[in-house]
Write an enzyme that holds these catalytic residues in place. Structure first.
Site, PDB file in Angstrom:
ATOM      1  N   THR A 186       0.833  -1.199   0.000  1.00  7.30           N
ATOM      2  CA  THR A 186       0.000   0.000   0.000  1.00  7.30           C
ATOM      3  C   THR A 186       0.873   1.257   0.000  1.00  7.30           C
ATOM      4  O   THR A 186       2.018   1.198   0.434  1.00  7.30           O
ATOM      5  CB  THR A 186      -0.862  -0.043   1.281  1.00  7.30           C
ATOM      6  OG1 THR A 186      -1.784  -1.099   1.125  1.00  7.30           O
ATOM      7  CG2 THR A 186      -1.578   1.237   1.570  1.00  7.30           C
TER       8      THR A 186
ATOM      9  N   ARG B 234     -14.211  -7.450  -0.039  1.00  3.90           N
ATOM     10  CA  ARG B 234     -13.387  -7.126   1.140  1.00  3.90           C
ATOM     11  C   ARG B 234     -12.779  -5.712   1.046  1.00  3.90           C
ATOM     12  O   ARG B 234     -12.236  -5.329   0.023  1.00  3.90           O
ATOM     13  CB  ARG B 234     -12.270  -8.163   1.266  1.00  3.90           C
ATOM     14  CG  ARG B 234     -11.369  -7.990   2.484  1.00  3.90           C
ATOM     15  CD  ARG B 234     -10.104  -7.217   2.154  1.00  3.90           C
ATOM     16  NE  ARG B 234      -9.206  -7.125   3.312  1.00  3.90           N
ATOM     17  CZ  ARG B 234      -8.151  -6.328   3.368  1.00  3.90           C
ATOM     18  NH1 ARG B 234      -7.823  -5.572   2.341  1.00  3.90           N
ATOM     19  NH2 ARG B 234      -7.393  -6.288   4.447  1.00  3.90           N
TER      20      ARG B 234
ATOM     21  N   THR C 114      -0.038   0.954   7.081  1.00  2.00           N
ATOM     22  CA  THR C 114       0.063  -0.151   6.122  1.00  2.00           C
ATOM     23  C   THR C 114       0.289  -1.435   6.886  1.00  2.00           C
ATOM     24  O   THR C 114       0.982  -1.449   7.903  1.00  2.00           O
ATOM     25  CB  THR C 114       1.204   0.073   5.108  1.00  2.00           C
ATOM     26  OG1 THR C 114       1.336  -1.128   4.319  1.00  2.00           O
ATOM     27  CG2 THR C 114       2.532   0.381   5.783  1.00  2.00           C
TER      28      THR C 114
HETATM   29  N1  ASP Z   1      -3.604  -2.311   4.856  1.00  2.18           N
HETATM   30  C1  ASP Z   1      -3.896  -2.746   3.510  1.00  2.18           C
HETATM   31  C2  ASP Z   1      -5.157  -3.575   3.518  1.00  2.18           C
HETATM   32  O1  ASP Z   1      -5.355  -4.341   4.430  1.00  2.18           O
HETATM   33  C3  ASP Z   1      -2.811  -3.565   2.934  1.00  2.18           C
HETATM   34  C4  ASP Z   1      -1.462  -2.893   2.938  1.00  2.18           C
HETATM   35  O2  ASP Z   1      -1.161  -2.109   3.812  1.00  2.18           O
HETATM   36  O3  ASP Z   1      -0.686  -3.169   2.029  1.00  2.18           O
HETATM   37  O4  ASP Z   1      -5.920  -3.490   2.573  1.00  2.18           O
END
Ligand code: ASP
Length: 315
Positions: free
Chosen positions: A182, A210, A233
Site C-alpha cells: 500500500t 473485502r 500499512t
Molecule cells: N492495509 C492494507 C489492507 O489491508 C494492505 C497494505 O497495507 O498493504 O488493505
C-alpha cells in the site's frame, strides 16, 4: 513561516535485503525519492499539506512497483478493486472510496469526494459513477495489468488463500512473500496544517468485496491539526479492530503522548497483541515525524525544511 515536512510509505511486510536484487532495490529508492521530492516541492512553494500528499501519492499510484493504482493486486475474480482515503487535519474534512475500478488515481477521486460531494465515503459502482460525473481520469483494464501481480494472483487464485485467518499457513506464506505494498503520505505544511492519505489495491485474491483499513477514516488514515496525521500499512483487519490511526491521535490528545510514543504504543503493543503486522508514518503540527514498523521492512521516506531527507526500506 514554520517548519514543514512530508513523510511517505510504500507498504510494510517481510521485506528482506536477501530477497532483493540490487536493481529492484534501486528502483524502489528512485520511486520513493521521486514521490518525496514531488510532495516536498509543493510544501516549499507554500502549498498545502493536502496538495503535497496528493502529489506524492499520484507518483506512487502510477508506479507498477506499488500495490496502488497501476500496480494494484488482483482480486479473486481477476480484477483490480482499489481503496483510498484523504483527510485534511485543518477542518477534519475527509474523502474516501472503496472497491473502485479503472480509476487511474484513486487518491484524486478520494480528494474529489472530500471537496465536491456532500459525503465522506463512496463505494463500488456508485463511486465509479461519481468519478465519471466529475471527469476523473479512467484507464482500461490493461493499464492495471502487470505480469508480476498476475503471477502472484495465479499462484493462489484456485485456493481459498484470501482469508485473513491468521492460522492459515498458506496465507501466512503469502503475506510473508508478497509484502503489503500500500502507499501513504502525511505532511505538515508551513502554516502548521496536517493531512494524511492512503491508497491501496488491498489483499491479493480478496473476495466478497473485502475492504481493508486504508480507506476507513480513523483506521488506516487520520489527520487532525491538534495532534497528528497518520497513514498505516499492514494487515488491514487488525488496523480496523484497533482503530489504529485515531488511537495515535487519542493518545496524544488525552494522554499527552508525543507522536513517537503514541505510534510505538499502537504499533509495538496494541497491534502486536492481536498479531497485527505492519507499520505507520506520522507527523505532528511542529513538523516532527515518526515511522514505526513491527514488520521486517517498510518502504518509506522523509524530507523536511530543516534539510533532513532519507529513504529506507529495512527495519
Ligand atoms: N492495509 C492494507 C489492507 O489491508 C494492505 C497494505 O497495507 O498493504 O488493505
Amino acid at each position: 513561516m514554520k517548519n514543514f515536512s512530508i513523510v511517505i510509505h510504500g507498504g510494510a511486510g517481510t521485506i528482506l535485503k536477501e530477497d532483493m536484487s540490487p536493481e529492484l532495490e534501486s528502483a524502489y529508492f528512485k520511486a520513493l525519492q521521486a514521490s518525496l521530492d514531488a510532495g516536498f516541492a509543493v510544501l516549499e512553494k507554500g502549498g498545502t499539506a493536502v496538495n503535497a500528499i496528493k502529489a506524492s501519492i499520484v507518483i506512487l499510484e502510477d508506479n507498477v512497483l506499488f500495490n496502488a493504482g497501476r500496480g494494484a493486486v488482483f482480486t479473486k475474480k481477476g480484477v483490480q478493486e482499489m481503496d483510498a482515503a484523504i483527510m485534511d487535519g485543518s477542518d477534519l474534512s475527509a474523502g474516501a472510496v472503496a472497491s473502485v475500478r479503472n480509476v487511474r488515481n484513486p487518491i484524486v477521486l478520494a480528494n474529489e469526494v472530500m471537496r465536491n460531494s456532500n459525503h465522506v465515503f463512496l463505494s463500488g459502482k456508485g463511486a465509479n459513477d461519481f468519478a465519471i460525473k466529475q471527469g476523473i481520469k479512467l484507464e482500461p483494464d490493461e493499464y492495471f495489468y502487470s505480469a508480476f501481480r498476475y503471477d502472484q494472483w495465479k499462484a493462489i487464485r484456485d485456493s481459498d488463500n484470501y482469508s485473513l485467518d491468521h492460522t492459515n499457513h498458506h496465507l501466512e506464506e503469502l503475506l510473508r512473500d508478497k509484502k503489503f505494498g500500500t502507499v501513504g503520505a502525511v505532511a505538515c505544511d508551513a502554516d502548521g496544517n496536517l493531512a494524511a492519505a492512503t491508497s491501496t489495491g488491498g489483499m491479493t485474491n480478496k473476495k466478497y468485496g473485502r475492504i481493508g483499513d486504508s480507506p476507513v477514516i480513523g483506521c488506516g488514515t487520520y489527520a487532525n491539526n491538534k495532534t497528528c496525521a497518520i497513514s498505516c500499512t499492514g494487515h488491514g483487519e487488525m488496523f480496523i479492530r484497533t482503530v489504529a490511526a485515531y488511537d495515535v491521535s487519542c493518545l496524544m490528545e488525552y494522554k499527552n503522548f508525543t507522536l513517537q510514543q503514541a505510534m510505538d504504543e499502537v504499533v509495538n503493543k496494541k497491534l502486536l497483541n492481536i498479531g497485527g503486522e505492519g507499520g505507520m508514518i506520522g507527523v505532528d503540527a511542529n513538523a516532527n515525524h515518526a515511522m514505526v514498523l513491527n514488520s521486517a521492512g517498510m518502504y518509506r521516506g522523509i524530507k523536511n525544511s530543516k534539510g533532513f531527507s532519507e529513504v529506507s526500506i529495512y527495519k
